[in-house]
Design a protein around this motif. Structure first.
Motif, PDB file in Angstrom:
ATOM      1  N   GLN A 296      -7.556  -4.609   2.522  1.00 15.55           N
ATOM      2  CA  GLN A 296      -8.045  -3.484   1.713  1.00 15.55           C
ATOM      3  C   GLN A 296      -8.660  -3.905   0.379  1.00 15.55           C
ATOM      4  O   GLN A 296      -9.487  -3.180  -0.157  1.00 15.55           O
ATOM      5  CB  GLN A 296      -6.879  -2.541   1.384  1.00 15.55           C
ATOM      6  CG  GLN A 296      -6.780  -1.334   2.278  1.00 15.55           C
ATOM      7  CD  GLN A 296      -5.624  -0.469   1.820  1.00 15.55           C
ATOM      8  OE1 GLN A 296      -4.455  -0.897   1.840  1.00 15.55           O
ATOM      9  NE2 GLN A 296      -5.932   0.729   1.387  1.00 15.55           N
ATOM     10  N   GLY A 297      -8.240  -5.020  -0.164  1.00 15.40           N
ATOM     11  CA  GLY A 297      -8.683  -5.346  -1.524  1.00 15.40           C
ATOM     12  C   GLY A 297      -8.230  -4.228  -2.452  1.00 15.40           C
ATOM     13  O   GLY A 297      -7.032  -4.023  -2.645  1.00 15.40           O
ATOM     14  N   TYR A 298      -9.191  -3.478  -3.019  1.00 16.98           N
ATOM     15  CA  TYR A 298      -8.840  -2.340  -3.879  1.00 16.98           C
ATOM     16  C   TYR A 298      -9.289  -1.016  -3.285  1.00 16.98           C
ATOM     17  O   TYR A 298      -9.243   0.012  -3.954  1.00 16.98           O
ATOM     18  CB  TYR A 298      -9.457  -2.532  -5.267  1.00 16.98           C
ATOM     19  CG  TYR A 298      -8.682  -3.548  -6.047  1.00 16.98           C
ATOM     20  CD1 TYR A 298      -7.555  -3.173  -6.773  1.00 16.98           C
ATOM     21  CD2 TYR A 298      -9.029  -4.882  -5.996  1.00 16.98           C
ATOM     22  CE1 TYR A 298      -6.817  -4.105  -7.446  1.00 16.98           C
ATOM     23  CE2 TYR A 298      -8.294  -5.829  -6.662  1.00 16.98           C
ATOM     24  CZ  TYR A 298      -7.183  -5.431  -7.386  1.00 16.98           C
ATOM     25  OH  TYR A 298      -6.447  -6.355  -8.047  1.00 16.98           O
ATOM     26  N   SER A 299      -9.728  -1.030  -2.006  1.00 14.75           N
ATOM     27  CA  SER A 299     -10.245   0.219  -1.441  1.00 14.75           C
ATOM     28  C   SER A 299      -9.093   1.125  -1.002  1.00 14.75           C
ATOM     29  O   SER A 299      -7.946   0.681  -0.846  1.00 14.75           O
ATOM     30  CB  SER A 299     -11.169  -0.073  -0.261  1.00 14.75           C
ATOM     31  OG  SER A 299     -10.406  -0.647   0.769  1.00 14.75           O
ATOM     32  N   GLY A 300      -9.401   2.389  -0.814  1.00 10.15           N
ATOM     33  CA  GLY A 300      -8.381   3.357  -0.383  1.00 10.15           C
ATOM     34  C   GLY A 300      -7.344   3.573  -1.463  1.00 10.15           C
ATOM     35  O   GLY A 300      -7.497   3.120  -2.596  1.00 10.15           O
ATOM     36  N   LYS A 301      -6.299   4.308  -1.067  1.00  8.14           N
ATOM     37  CA  LYS A 301      -5.228   4.595  -2.043  1.00  8.14           C
ATOM     38  C   LYS A 301      -4.044   3.675  -1.789  1.00  8.14           C
ATOM     39  O   LYS A 301      -3.784   3.307  -0.643  1.00  8.14           O
ATOM     40  CB  LYS A 301      -4.735   6.025  -1.808  1.00  8.14           C
ATOM     41  CG  LYS A 301      -5.515   7.076  -2.525  1.00  8.14           C
ATOM     42  CD  LYS A 301      -4.715   8.353  -2.434  1.00  8.14           C
ATOM     43  CE  LYS A 301      -5.448   9.546  -2.965  1.00  8.14           C
ATOM     44  NZ  LYS A 301      -4.835  10.780  -2.485  1.00  8.14           N
ATOM     45  N   ALA A 302      -3.294   3.363  -2.838  1.00  8.38           N
ATOM     46  CA  ALA A 302      -2.053   2.598  -2.648  1.00  8.38           C
ATOM     47  C   ALA A 302      -1.079   3.465  -1.833  1.00  8.38           C
ATOM     48  O   ALA A 302      -0.965   4.667  -2.073  1.00  8.38           O
ATOM     49  CB  ALA A 302      -1.454   2.244  -4.001  1.00  8.38           C
ATOM     50  N   ASN A 303      -0.419   2.837  -0.878  1.00  6.44           N
ATOM     51  CA  ASN A 303       0.503   3.559   0.006  1.00  6.44           C
ATOM     52  C   ASN A 303       1.934   3.470  -0.557  1.00  6.44           C
ATOM     53  O   ASN A 303       2.619   2.457  -0.384  1.00  6.44           O
ATOM     54  CB  ASN A 303       0.425   2.924   1.400  1.00  6.44           C
ATOM     55  CG  ASN A 303       1.344   3.612   2.397  1.00  6.44           C
ATOM     56  OD1 ASN A 303       2.313   4.268   2.011  1.00  6.44           O
ATOM     57  ND2 ASN A 303       1.031   3.456   3.664  1.00  6.44           N
ATOM     58  N   TRP A 304       2.342   4.533  -1.229  1.00  2.00           N
ATOM     59  CA  TRP A 304       3.671   4.528  -1.849  1.00  2.00           C
ATOM     60  C   TRP A 304       4.767   4.870  -0.848  1.00  2.00           C
ATOM     61  O   TRP A 304       5.962   4.724  -1.158  1.00  2.00           O
ATOM     62  CB  TRP A 304       3.686   5.467  -3.066  1.00  2.00           C
ATOM     63  CG  TRP A 304       3.089   4.775  -4.265  1.00  2.00           C
ATOM     64  CD1 TRP A 304       1.769   4.584  -4.542  1.00  2.00           C
ATOM     65  CD2 TRP A 304       3.808   4.101  -5.316  1.00  2.00           C
ATOM     66  NE1 TRP A 304       1.615   3.854  -5.697  1.00  2.00           N
ATOM     67  CE2 TRP A 304       2.846   3.551  -6.198  1.00  2.00           C
ATOM     68  CE3 TRP A 304       5.167   3.920  -5.611  1.00  2.00           C
ATOM     69  CZ2 TRP A 304       3.202   2.835  -7.342  1.00  2.00           C
ATOM     70  CZ3 TRP A 304       5.525   3.193  -6.759  1.00  2.00           C
ATOM     71  CH2 TRP A 304       4.550   2.666  -7.594  1.00  2.00           C
ATOM     72  N   ASP A 305       4.405   5.329   0.365  1.00  4.46           N
ATOM     73  CA  ASP A 305       5.437   5.583   1.384  1.00  4.46           C
ATOM     74  C   ASP A 305       6.130   4.273   1.762  1.00  4.46           C
ATOM     75  O   ASP A 305       7.345   4.222   1.901  1.00  4.46           O
ATOM     76  CB  ASP A 305       4.799   6.194   2.649  1.00  4.46           C
ATOM     77  CG  ASP A 305       4.310   7.611   2.387  1.00  4.46           C
ATOM     78  OD1 ASP A 305       4.974   8.333   1.621  1.00  4.46           O
ATOM     79  OD2 ASP A 305       3.257   7.979   2.922  1.00  4.46           O
ATOM     80  N   VAL A 306       5.306   3.220   1.922  1.00  2.00           N
ATOM     81  CA  VAL A 306       5.911   1.927   2.307  1.00  2.00           C
ATOM     82  C   VAL A 306       6.742   1.371   1.147  1.00  2.00           C
ATOM     83  O   VAL A 306       7.831   0.818   1.353  1.00  2.00           O
ATOM     84  CB  VAL A 306       4.822   0.916   2.758  1.00  2.00           C
ATOM     85  CG1 VAL A 306       5.455  -0.426   3.096  1.00  2.00           C
ATOM     86  CG2 VAL A 306       4.035   1.462   3.935  1.00  2.00           C
ATOM     87  N   ILE A 307       6.238   1.561  -0.078  1.00  2.44           N
ATOM     88  CA  ILE A 307       7.002   1.073  -1.243  1.00  2.44           C
ATOM     89  C   ILE A 307       8.372   1.770  -1.280  1.00  2.44           C
ATOM     90  O   ILE A 307       9.425   1.139  -1.488  1.00  2.44           O
ATOM     91  CB  ILE A 307       6.204   1.318  -2.550  1.00  2.44           C
ATOM     92  CG1 ILE A 307       4.903   0.496  -2.537  1.00  2.44           C
ATOM     93  CG2 ILE A 307       7.050   0.986  -3.784  1.00  2.44           C
ATOM     94  CD1 ILE A 307       3.943   0.765  -3.696  1.00  2.44           C
ATOM     95  N   LYS A 308       8.355   3.068  -1.021  1.00  2.00           N
ATOM     96  CA  LYS A 308       9.613   3.858  -0.991  1.00  2.00           C
ATOM     97  C   LYS A 308      10.553   3.329   0.107  1.00  2.00           C
ATOM     98  O   LYS A 308      11.763   3.173  -0.108  1.00  2.00           O
ATOM     99  CB  LYS A 308       9.239   5.316  -0.712  1.00  2.00           C
ATOM    100  CG  LYS A 308      10.380   6.300  -0.639  1.00  2.00           C
ATOM    101  CD  LYS A 308       9.796   7.708  -0.469  1.00  2.00           C
ATOM    102  CE  LYS A 308      10.779   8.776  -0.766  1.00  2.00           C
ATOM    103  NZ  LYS A 308      11.555   9.286   0.263  1.00  2.00           N
TER     104      LYS A 308
END
Ligand SMILES: Cc1cc2nc3c(=O)[nH]c(=O)nc-3n(C[C@H](O)[C@H](O)[C@H](O)COP(=O)(O)O)c2cc1C
Length: 315
Positions: free
Chosen positions: A176-188
Motif C-alpha cells: 500500500q505504501g501510503y495509499s488507502g486508509k490505515a486499517n485500525w481494525d487489525v491494530i485493535k
C-alpha cells in the motif's frame, strides 16, 4: 528475557513517529517540549553505525529532555544489528527495529518490511537483541506484505514470545505504501491478542482523530508522523483536547523559529532546515508563494527574512 514492564511508562500516549529526514534531534526536542510522550530517531542503518559513518552518528544526537527516546535501527544481519545496538544503547531508553519500511533500497536487502515475510526471523532478531542489550527492545511493523498476506497478529505474538517489550503497527501493508486508509481494525485485534504494549499508527492528523482511534482500538499509545510534520505543536493540542475537550490553533511560523534555534544549537545541516521551513509553512493562505521563495533560499538568514516578510504582510 525481558518483560512488558521494561517498556517505559509514558507521560502522554502521543508518540512522535520516526521520520527519515525529519525527526532530527532539534525537531524531536520541540515535539518533546509540546508534550509528546516519546520520541524516536529516524531509521538508522546498523551497518553505517558499525562502520562509524559520521553522518549516521550525527543522527544519534539526543537532547537531555528526550526521555524516553528510542533509536530505530534497520538491517538484514542480526549480528550487525546487535553490534549497532550495543554501540548506541547507553544513549537511548529503547532499541527499536524497523520491520515496516517499504522503500525498495531497504527491502531489496531483506530489511525493513521485507522481514514481514519471515516472522521467525523477526523473532530471532528480537531474541538476540533482548538477550544482548540492557534496554527494552521493540519492533515497528506494517500490517503485512499485501492484503492477502496480513500477518500483524502473528508477528506481534512472535515479538512478544521472543522478549519484545512493545510493538508499533502502521495500519497499512508494504504494498500500500501510503495509499488507502490505515486499517485500525487489525491494530485493535493485535491489542486484544497480546499483552505487551501496542502503539497504533496511521492517519492521525488532528486531536479528534487521536481520541477516536485511541478509544476505538484501546492501544497504549499512538504514533504520529505526517500530522506532526511542520506542526510539532499537535502534541500540545492532543494533550489539551484529551484533558479539556478543546485546544488552541497553532502558530506554525513561531514553531519554525523555535525549531531554527534548536537546529542551530545542534548544527543541523542547512538542506534539512530548508526542508523543514517548507513543511512548517504548509496549509496557510499565501503559503504557496512563501514556499516558492523559501525554496530559492541559500542560507538560514534568507529563510528568516522570507518568514519575517511573510509575517509582516499577512498580519
Ligand atoms: C517523511 C517520512 C519519513 C518516514 N521515515 C520513517 C522511518 O525512518 N522509520 C519508520 O519506521 N517509519 C518512517 N515513516 C513512516 C511513519 O513513521 C509512519 O509509520 C507513517 O507515516 C504512518 O503514520 P502517519 O499516518 O501518522 O503519517 C516515515 C514517514 C514519513 C512521512
Amino acid at each position: 528475557m525481558k518483560s512488558k514492564s521494561d517498556f517505559p511508562k509514558l507521560k502522554n500516549p502521543s508518540v512522535l513517529s520516526p521520520m527519515a529526514g525529519v525527526t532530527d534531534v532539534a525537531f524531536r526536542t520541540l515535539a518533546k517540549k509540546y508534550g509528546t510522550g516519546m520520541t524516536y530517531t529516524e531509521f538508522v542503518s546498523s551497518s553505517a553505525v558499525v562502520r562509524g559513518n559520521k553522518d549516521t552518528l550525527r543522527m544519534l544526537d539526543v537532547d537531555p529532555s528526550e526521555k524516553p527516546v528510542a533509536v530505530q535501527l534497520y538491517g538484514n544481519n542480526v549480528e550487525e544489528v546487535v553490534e549497532a545496538a550495543k554501540a548506541v544503547e547507553k544513549k537511548f531508553d529503547v532499541i527499536d527495529v524497523n520491520c515496516g519500511c517499504p522503500v525498495w533500497k531497504v527491502i531489496k536487502t531483506g530489511a525493513g518490511s521485507a522481514m514481514l515475510n519471515n516472522p521467525e526471523l523477526i523473532g530471532k532478531f528480537v531474541n538476540k537483541l533482548a538477550s544482548s542489550v540492557s534496554r527494552p527492545v521493540t519492533v515497528k511493523i506494517r500490517l503485512g506484505i499485501n492484503d492477502k498476506k496480513i500477518n500483524a497478529v502473528e508477528v506481534a505474538k512472535v515479538v512478544e514470545d521472543s522478549g519484545g517489550a512493545a510493538i508499533a503497527i502502521h495500519g497499512r501493508t508494504q504494498k500500500q505504501g501510503y495509499s488507502g486508509k490505515a486499517n485500525w481494525d487489525v491494530i485493535k485485534e493485535v491489542k486484544e491478542k497480546i499483552n505487551i504494549p501496542v502503539i497504533g499508527n496511521g492517519d492521525v492528523f488532528t486531536p479528534e482523530d487521536f481520541k477516536e482511534k485511541l478509544e476505538f482500538s484501546g492501544v497504549d499509545a499512538i504514533m504520529i508522523a505526517r500530522g506532526a510534520l511542520g506542526n510539532p505543536y499537535i502534541f500540545k493540542q492532543i494533550t489539551d483536547y484529551l484533558k479539556n475537550g478543546s485546544y488552541k490553533k497553532e502558530n506554525r511560523i513561531q514553531q519554525f523559529f523555535e525549531y531554527l534555534e534548536l537546529a542551530n544549537k545542534y548544527k543541523i545541516p542547512f538542506y534539512s532546515i530548508k526542508l523543514k521551513s517548507v513543511a512548517f509553512t504548509k496549509g496557510f493562505v499565501g503559503g504557496g508563494i512563501l514556499r516558492t521563495n523559501l525554496n530559492k533560499c541559500n542560507s538560514t538568514e534568507e529563510i528568516v527574512k522570507c518568514m519575517n516578510e511573510f509575517t509582516d504582510t499577512s498580519s
